[in-house]
Design an enzyme around this catalytic site. Sequence first.
Site, PDB file in Angstrom:
ATOM      1  N   GLY A  13      -2.153   2.491  13.486  1.00 33.25           N
ATOM      2  CA  GLY A  13      -1.087   2.387  12.482  1.00 33.25           C
ATOM      3  C   GLY A  13       0.253   2.746  13.100  1.00 33.25           C
ATOM      4  N   ILE A 146       0.578   9.770  11.475  1.00 32.68           N
ATOM      5  CA  ILE A 146       1.173  10.513  10.358  1.00 32.68           C
ATOM      6  C   ILE A 146       0.142  11.460   9.757  1.00 32.68           C
ATOM      7  CG2 ILE A 146       2.857   8.696   9.843  1.00 32.68           C
ATOM      8  CD1 ILE A 146       1.220   8.137   7.267  1.00 32.68           C
ATOM      9  N   ASP A 147      -1.144  11.254  10.095  1.00 32.27           N
ATOM     10  CA  ASP A 147      -2.182  12.132   9.530  1.00 32.27           C
ATOM     11  C   ASP A 147      -2.248  13.496  10.232  1.00 32.27           C
ATOM     12  OD1 ASP A 147      -2.707   9.934   8.039  1.00 32.27           O
ATOM     13  OD2 ASP A 147      -4.738   9.587   8.766  1.00 32.27           O
ATOM     14  N   MET A 189      -1.187   9.154   2.241  1.00 28.36           N
ATOM     15  CA  MET A 189      -2.215   8.782   3.212  1.00 28.36           C
ATOM     16  C   MET A 189      -2.910  10.060   3.686  1.00 28.36           C
ATOM     17  SD  MET A 189      -0.870   5.621   5.492  1.00 28.36           S
ATOM     18  CE  MET A 189      -0.788   3.964   4.809  1.00 28.36           C
ATOM     19  N   ARG A 191      -6.754  10.180   5.676  1.00 34.64           N
ATOM     20  CA  ARG A 191      -8.151   9.774   5.505  1.00 34.64           C
ATOM     21  C   ARG A 191      -9.095  10.962   5.485  1.00 34.64           C
ATOM     22  NH1 ARG A 191      -8.151   4.481   8.586  1.00 34.64           N
ATOM     23  NH2 ARG A 191      -7.437   5.587  10.405  1.00 34.64           N
ATOM     24  N   HIS A 292       2.296   2.642   2.695  1.00 37.20           N
ATOM     25  CA  HIS A 292       2.967   2.424   3.977  1.00 37.20           C
ATOM     26  C   HIS A 292       4.432   2.838   3.992  1.00 37.20           C
ATOM     27  CE1 HIS A 292      -0.720   0.162   4.177  1.00 37.20           C
ATOM     28  NE2 HIS A 292      -0.645   0.321   5.474  1.00 37.20           N
TER      29      HIS A 292
HETATM   30  O1  F6P Z   1      -3.238   5.850  10.805  1.00 36.61           O
HETATM   31  C1  F6P Z   1      -3.844   6.523   9.777  1.00 36.61           C
HETATM   32  C2  F6P Z   1      -3.442   6.019   8.453  1.00 36.61           C
HETATM   33  O2  F6P Z   1      -2.158   6.429   8.227  1.00 36.61           O
HETATM   34  C3  F6P Z   1      -4.449   6.481   7.410  1.00 36.61           C
HETATM   35  O3  F6P Z   1      -4.067   7.634   6.728  1.00 36.61           O
HETATM   36  C4  F6P Z   1      -4.587   5.299   6.496  1.00 36.61           C
HETATM   37  O4  F6P Z   1      -5.846   5.267   5.893  1.00 36.61           O
HETATM   38  C5  F6P Z   1      -4.388   4.153   7.413  1.00 36.61           C
HETATM   39  O5  F6P Z   1      -3.464   4.596   8.372  1.00 36.61           O
HETATM   40  C6  F6P Z   1      -3.954   2.883   6.736  1.00 36.61           C
HETATM   41  O6  F6P Z   1      -3.608   1.940   7.699  1.00 36.61           O
HETATM   42  P1  F6P Z   1      -3.466   0.360   7.542  1.00 36.61           P
HETATM   43  O7  F6P Z   1      -3.503   0.049   6.079  1.00 36.61           O
HETATM   44  O8  F6P Z   1      -2.153   0.045   8.149  1.00 36.61           O
HETATM   45  O9  F6P Z   1      -4.577  -0.205   8.330  1.00 36.61           O
END
Ligand code: F6P
Length: 369
Positions: A13, A146-147, A189, A191, A292
């Site tokens: 990401g 960002i996590d 966000m 995960r 996002h």
């Molecule tokens: O990179 C981690 C993150 O920010 C997660 O928190 C989130 O689930 C994911 O990216 C979403 O990414 P994308 O929708 O761009 O694949």
Amino acid sequence: MEKRRIGVLTGGGDCAGLNSAIKWVVKTALDDRLQKERKIQYEVVGIRDGWKGLVLPEGDVEDRAPRIITLTEEMVRTWDRHGGTNLGTSRTNPYDPKNDRSRIVLGNIERYQIDCLVAIGGEDTLGVAQKLYLDGVKVAGIPKTIDKDLSGTDYTLGFETAVTVITEEIDRLRTTAGSHRRIFVVETMGRHAGWLALEGGESSGAYIILIPEYDFKIEKVSELVAEGRRKGARYEIIVVAEGAKAAGYTEVVKKDGIDSFGHKSLGGIGEFLARWISQLTGIETRSITLSHLQRGGLPCAYDRRMGRYFGIAAVDLIGKEDFGKMVSYRNGEITFVPLREAIGKLNVVDVRTEYDTERYNGRRSILGL
Ligand code: F6P
């Protein structure tokens, strides 16, 4: 003078701060004075779209642009101010067991005459970097996500900008929430790790913060909301991480299936919770998913600075021929750790020391009672 070519890429990401790191890899590697001291003349090439740039053939139908581009100091001069990644990114896993393309990557590294690689990424991208290292590639890693869930570092690029976005958006929500006496559930966000929700919630003064590391009880959230109202609050802000779960439930997913790194696509816990709160309390509750927006926009001052330090340190590692490492920020200092340590396990919130399981919020004692 000996010549060497450094390849740099961003994977996973996107986030703020990536372009600053790229700029400082380029500036440090091409610096005249440093080149003389090192007695090595570096050239830096940017690899487009993360690992995809090393698996897709040149002139692929999707995109006819070259897979690698030579980066000059003049080109990157203003990049520290740019959001996202000017090299592009992707969630490509060359070591996907269902479609292993690692041989193509190794072949292309040779074909493009890349002597060493700087991979800027999170657990997935740096996981690939570690595998390549074991396959003989000279790699250095820079942490970003960002996590903030990578081990071996106290900071990952993009985090502080994302926390700033959360804080600013919640400031905006407060005025409308208050006008209507509503509850707002804000989904961030995150995960597996609750850092964004926790620190974003703390920065914005959220009433309740829910994180993946601690399953919450829906009834308890509703009781806290009702208590807030009894104490005279006109509105409440609840921050919930996308990976948070209600006790007895699984994570809420946006769509079924997993990506090539094995991740589910999460999203929807905010709306799920908002419905329950309205039902249990009778108070009008709305949800908003920041999604996002947290990764977008201009990097804050801190991410520009950390991108700079991480970029410089990555070239230092290359100069020292100390490969298989990730630059890191630890106890106030820029240092490095083995890549394997950074990706070994995720850095999640320690509920015992960082979270108040009674108030569902940040800790209320820092130095101990
Ligand atoms: O990179 C981690 C993150 O920010 C997660 O928190 C989130 O689930 C994911 O990216 C979403 O990414 P994308 O929708 O761009 O694949």
